[in-house]
Scaffold this motif. Structure first.
Motif, PDB file in Angstrom:
ATOM      1  N   GLN A   1      -0.318   3.006   6.927  1.00 16.66           N
ATOM      2  CA  GLN A   1      -1.316   2.221   6.496  1.00 16.66           C
ATOM      3  C   GLN A   1      -1.178   0.809   6.694  1.00 16.66           C
ATOM      4  O   GLN A   1      -1.930   0.128   6.609  1.00 16.66           O
ATOM      5  CB  GLN A   1      -1.540   2.476   4.986  1.00 16.66           C
ATOM      6  CG  GLN A   1      -1.865   3.696   4.357  1.00 16.66           C
ATOM      7  CD  GLN A   1      -1.798   3.811   2.787  1.00 16.66           C
ATOM      8  OE1 GLN A   1      -3.010   3.862   2.140  1.00 16.66           O
ATOM      9  NE2 GLN A   1      -0.921   4.000   2.293  1.00 16.66           N
TER      10      GLN A   1
ATOM     11  N   SER B   1      -7.242   0.499   6.862  1.00 15.46           N
ATOM     12  CA  SER B   1      -5.799   0.995   6.750  1.00 15.46           C
ATOM     13  C   SER B   1      -5.895   2.429   6.399  1.00 15.46           C
ATOM     14  O   SER B   1      -5.099   3.032   6.734  1.00 15.46           O
ATOM     15  CB  SER B   1      -5.064   0.224   5.651  1.00 15.46           C
ATOM     16  OG  SER B   1      -5.747   0.072   4.250  1.00 15.46           O
ATOM     17  N   LEU B   2      -6.716   2.866   5.696  1.00 20.42           N
ATOM     18  CA  LEU B   2      -7.044   4.243   5.447  1.00 20.42           C
ATOM     19  C   LEU B   2      -7.322   5.290   6.923  1.00 20.42           C
ATOM     20  O   LEU B   2      -6.792   6.202   6.916  1.00 20.42           O
ATOM     21  CB  LEU B   2      -7.898   4.648   4.258  1.00 20.42           C
ATOM     22  CG  LEU B   2      -7.540   4.116   2.897  1.00 20.42           C
ATOM     23  CD1 LEU B   2      -8.624   4.451   1.868  1.00 20.42           C
ATOM     24  CD2 LEU B   2      -6.102   4.717   2.305  1.00 20.42           C
TER      25      LEU B   2
ATOM     26  N   GLN C   1       0.809  -1.484   0.057  1.00 17.80           N
ATOM     27  CA  GLN C   1       0.035   0.073   0.036  1.00 17.80           C
ATOM     28  C   GLN C   1       0.875   1.423   0.047  1.00 17.80           C
ATOM     29  O   GLN C   1       0.359   2.337  -0.257  1.00 17.80           O
ATOM     30  CB  GLN C   1      -0.868   0.045   1.335  1.00 17.80           C
ATOM     31  CG  GLN C   1      -1.957  -0.900   1.521  1.00 17.80           C
ATOM     32  CD  GLN C   1      -2.671  -0.874   2.610  1.00 17.80           C
ATOM     33  OE1 GLN C   1      -3.703  -0.561   2.763  1.00 17.80           O
ATOM     34  NE2 GLN C   1      -2.050  -1.554   3.835  1.00 17.80           N
TER      35      GLN C   1
END
Lengths: 368, 368
Positions: B23, B253-254, A23
């Motif tokens: 993240q 994750s954001l 990511q």
């Protein structure tokens, strides 16, 4: 890492370190060549996982968002037409609810929680509809392939065969949120119209992305429907997909992770991946049968999540506290099944040794 | 890193390494204590950035998704009521389109691209409406605070004052997608009803999350509206927010990255952050005026993105190729403004030295 609790819950699932790290690539614009190449790579790989030569739309949302997409694109506001929503647990019940909240005429075909939707029941519902002079054929049927709340996997191919025979113009909408990528679902071979999944289940990714394979006839149907909105509009998604774009800015960092994870899934081999899921399911069921029981109707147990009947009446919260000390976490029963059942996911990148470590830990809890 | 192209485009913006790395925390479930603590932390900090004691909904979508939310929750299907959509460029035009695609009666108040929406024009539109015996008052007015396509920042406070005086029951819906977090917008002080933004602009995060502050009266209005759908339903979002949950699985994750970035934003100090954005905008405008010209109406230039009038007729693609070799990227004009303008974003975590390096590189291109 000391704060690492490995997830055995049916989503969000455990995500491997390499995938989490994927990511972190530097951000790119969503209207440039680098993005278009990323989109095209991901699209080609998604089509393999969905077993389709058709399109696979990418949505920045959970799978729930694509429930809404299916409702708004594939069913008109005609009160005499509408959708046949099959219901066998909490999530299929909610999808039926989503159709209604979007103003679509919704007929529920409901079976007891834990039981599967049988082709015979679908046959009866379609025949009853055909015999009703005041109603039109269903525009769509909604089927949750794998009901996450109670660990039931419905006999999709058999249900589809009935629909194709008795009501061939009815679009077939399938939620495979918690099975696709872990169990083979042949979109083109079965002749499905919408097949949706989300990133945080068998794909082994963080949540935030959802995917839908969509047939040409579903797309043609969408074009006839007023007020599809914008964010989940299939026609708009198709227009941009042709350019390797998305209508709105997508979750690019999650797409980086998806790109990497699809490579790993294809490197494992899809058939190997499906076989691993089946094997882990057998192991989990054998372990659970010997100590508790299974909630799902025999013969319809899910290959991605096992719903264990809590025949010993153990305190699931206490079990999870015990497991947390050992770096693991399972899921309590869902909704009204809380305490009466608990759920163990065996999806995405879980291995036999992961499962064995979990079984050993629960056995230790039982013998305390 | 050699593949690192620093983004000066108005979203997705450059994201700092620390934020990208945030993240990668191990995944957690979205119905457990760790998630609830994360949600509560983020909620408290978002309320500070939105200047509200009210709720800030978190949506796993782009800001476009929250356009649809505003349309479906705040405007009924009554063809005699509906929304007054102010339009001054491509994005405000699209929001108006989103209202219509959701079946809402939409009246456009359109000004020439590059010009600002003036309170006088809003006053005229509201008076004309009040004088029309066949129409009801507008249920809502939609205002894009910062029109990203042409670098115009509309005089929000003045427009709001007119609405509050002439049509006090009209809900005030504001898109601050490309300004919130870089420019102060006082939700409670102005008495706004919906104020929406997305992660990949002034928040300096990857795309995939969007935020909306929503007033009590907007929530009350939503409860009266049929067919709000599910994914963007304010009533559903509120029900779950009370438990520090989201209705559907969010992009966790954001959210980890958001949690970290909000800390950094508050550590910088919001007033300092706004002052930095104003300073970078002044620098950029001074640089652009000396070499080209500005597209936005004087006095209404955006403090987060500058739309440069391409008076020299430079080849913007060639410029971007030149910049790419130096690890930078700007944005061409949007839609019909392509080639006639180009855009330089100065938002999120950009610094004076970032901007100076960009100006130097473009100057080098001009003197080649």
């Amino acid at each position: 890492m000391s704060d690492h609790i490995k997830l055995f819950i049916p989503g969000p699932v455990e995500v491997r370190r390499e995938i989490l790290d994927a990511q972190t690539q530097w951000m790119i614009g969503h209207r440039g060549a680098a993005f278009e190449a990323l989109f095209a790579r991901v699209q080609a790989k998604l089509r393999r996982v969905f077993f389709t030569r058709s399109r696979v739309f990418l949505s920045t949302s959970s799978g729930t968002g694509l429930w809404e997409a299916a409702a708004r694109n594939c069913v008109s506001d005609d009160p005499d037409a509408g959708v046949l929503a099959t219901v066998c647990g909490a999530f299929s019940e909610r999808w039926a609810d989503v159709f209604e909240r979007n103003g679509k005429a919704t007929v529920r075909l409901r079976v007891e929680e834990g039981k599967a939707i049988k082709p015979e029941r679908v046959r009866e519902a379609l025949l009853a509809r055909a015999a009703d002079p005041n109603k039109k054929p269903f525009e769509a049927i909604a089927i949750v392939h794998n009901e996450t709340s109670c660990g039931v996997m419905n006999p999709l191919a058999e249900i589809v065969a009935v629909v194709k025979t008795l009501s061939p113009d009815t679009l077939i909408l399938v939620d495979a949120v918690s099975s696709l990528g872990g169990v083979k679902i042949d979109f083109d071979g079965l002749g499905l119209d919408v097949l949706l999944a989300s990133s945080q289940k068998c794909f082994g990714l963080p949540p935030g992305l959802a995917f839908a394979a969509v047939s040409d006839r579903a797309l043609a149907k969408a074009k006839t429907i007023k007020h599809r909105g914008y964010y989940f509009d299939f026609v708009e998604l198709e227009k941009f997909l042709q350019k390797n774009h998305t209508p709105a800015t997508p979750a690019i960092s999650l797409m980086f992770a998806l790109d990497r994870q699809l490579d790993d899934m294809l490197a494992e081999g899809l058939e190997n991946r499906f076989a691993r899921h089946a094997r882990l399911a057998q192991l989990t069921r054998a372990w659970a049968r010997a100590r508790f029981g299974l909630f799902a109707e025999p013969g319809y147990e899910s290959d991605t999540v096992t719903c264990v009947r809590n025949t010993r009446g153990i305190d699931v919260s206490a079990l999870n506290k015990f497991l947390a000390d050992r770096g693991m976490h399972i899921s309590d029963g869902y909704g009204s099944l809380k305490g009466k059942t608990f759920r163990i996911a065996h999806m995405a990148d879980a291995t036999e040794s992961d499962m064995q470590a979990l079984f050993d830990a629960i056995d230790a809890f039982l013998s305390v």
